[in-house]
Design an enzyme around this catalytic site. Structure first.
Site, PDB file in Angstrom:
ATOM      1  NE  ARG A   1      -2.851  -2.126   2.398  1.00 49.76           N
ATOM      2  CZ  ARG A   1      -2.771  -2.215   3.715  1.00 49.76           C
ATOM      3  NH1 ARG A   1      -3.147  -1.217   4.456  1.00 49.76           N
ATOM      4  NH2 ARG A   1      -2.338  -3.317   4.271  1.00 49.76           N
TER       5      ARG A   1
ATOM      6  CD  GLU B   1       0.009 -10.582  16.874  1.00 51.06           C
ATOM      7  OE1 GLU B   1      -0.357  -9.923  15.883  1.00 51.06           O
ATOM      8  OE2 GLU B   1      -0.747 -10.911  17.801  1.00 51.06           O
TER       9      GLU B   1
HETATM   10  P1  AMP Z   1       3.875  -2.322  11.306  1.00 51.23           P
HETATM   11  O1  AMP Z   1       5.091  -3.031  10.793  1.00 51.23           O
HETATM   12  O2  AMP Z   1       3.218  -3.033  12.439  1.00 51.23           O
HETATM   13  O3  AMP Z   1       4.127  -0.857  11.588  1.00 51.23           O
HETATM   14  O4  AMP Z   1       2.784  -2.416  10.161  1.00 51.23           O
HETATM   15  C1  AMP Z   1       2.882  -1.605   9.072  1.00 51.23           C
HETATM   16  C2  AMP Z   1       2.376  -2.277   7.813  1.00 51.23           C
HETATM   17  O5  AMP Z   1       1.234  -3.095   8.023  1.00 51.23           O
HETATM   18  C3  AMP Z   1       1.971  -1.205   6.872  1.00 51.23           C
HETATM   19  O6  AMP Z   1       2.536  -1.527   5.613  1.00 51.23           O
HETATM   20  C4  AMP Z   1       0.467  -1.216   6.843  1.00 51.23           C
HETATM   21  O7  AMP Z   1       0.038  -1.179   5.513  1.00 51.23           O
HETATM   22  C5  AMP Z   1       0.050  -2.514   7.494  1.00 51.23           C
HETATM   23  N1  AMP Z   1      -0.865  -2.321   8.641  1.00 51.23           N
HETATM   24  C6  AMP Z   1      -0.602  -2.604   9.934  1.00 51.23           C
HETATM   25  N2  AMP Z   1      -1.640  -2.374  10.730  1.00 51.23           N
HETATM   26  C7  AMP Z   1      -2.624  -1.916   9.927  1.00 51.23           C
HETATM   27  C8  AMP Z   1      -3.979  -1.499  10.144  1.00 51.23           C
HETATM   28  N3  AMP Z   1      -4.535  -1.495  11.367  1.00 51.23           N
HETATM   29  N4  AMP Z   1      -4.681  -1.085   9.079  1.00 51.23           N
HETATM   30  C9  AMP Z   1      -4.140  -1.070   7.855  1.00 51.23           C
HETATM   31  N5  AMP Z   1      -2.893  -1.460   7.579  1.00 51.23           N
HETATM   32  C10 AMP Z   1      -2.123  -1.894   8.594  1.00 51.23           C
END
Ligand code: AMP
Length: 177
Positions: free
Chosen positions: A64, A101
């Site tokens: 995205r 996770e």
């Molecule tokens: P993180 O590594 O946990 O910061 O997750 C970031 C990636 O996961 C990004 O590329 C987001 O597109 C996706 N992502 C994580 N949580 C969400 C959420 N609640 N809604 C949409 N996309 C998410």
């Protein structure tokens, strides 16, 4: 009452409970993408903090992050560099694995995509736990470009993803939850 730009964007984001799995409140940005006026507002807000920063490359994170990173790059007069999941880029890559996770994930970037003289902006749609953005920081460390900023449309503040980032003071997010 006049609504502020950020509130207009915030209201357009749809939160979908339990997607893609139970317990996740998924932030769906497609209602912003589908309306030209909102898309324009979003890109303007994303670009604004970095207009005077002489950015030369915008790094977008699959998948995205690929949607708006090239638009940000065009606005800033910079190139677009894709960071992709393992095995998708055809030439020599730098590769970084990071814990999720459950299990782990690997991100890759072409070795010749960033020069030491580049001023780099990292972009993704959502900053959640910060694991993904921290991995991209590691990729940039390998390629020796300077990280000038990290830009997100949405920051899930309660997860405190910023704390995981070495360049946490350079994070700019349009919408904070
Ligand atoms: P993180 O590594 O946990 O910061 O997750 C970031 C990636 O996961 C990004 O590329 C987001 O597109 C996706 N992502 C994580 N949580 C969400 C959420 N609640 N809604 C949409 N996309 C998410």
């Amino acid at each position: 009452m006049v609504m502020h730009t950020v509130d207009i964007l915030r209201q357009a984001v749809r939160t979908v409970p339990d997607f893609p799995k139970p317990g996740i409140d998924f932030k769906d940005i497609t209602p912003i993408l589908s309306r030209m006026s909102l898309l324009k507002l979003a890109v303007e807000q994303l670009v604004r903090p970095f207009r005077e920063e002489n950015i030369t490359k915008v790094v977008g994170v699959e998948s995205r992050g690929f949607v708006m990173a090239p638009m940000i790059a065009l606005e800033l007069g910079a190139g677009f560099i894709p960071v992709r999941k393992e095995g998708k880029l055809p030439r020599e890559t730098y590769s970084v694995s990071y814990d999720l996770e459950y299990g782990s994930d690997t991100l890759e970037m072409h070795q010749d995509s960033i020069r030491p003289s580049d001023r780099v902006l990292i972009h993704d749609d959502v900053l959640a736990t910060g694991g993904t953005a921290a991995a991209v920081e590691d990729l940039l460390e390998r390629s020796a470009g300077e990280i000038v900023g990290l830009s997100f449309l949405i920051e899930l503040s309660e997860l405190n993803g910023r704390a995981k980032l070495r360049h946490r003071d350079k994070v700019r997010s349009v919408i904070q939850t």
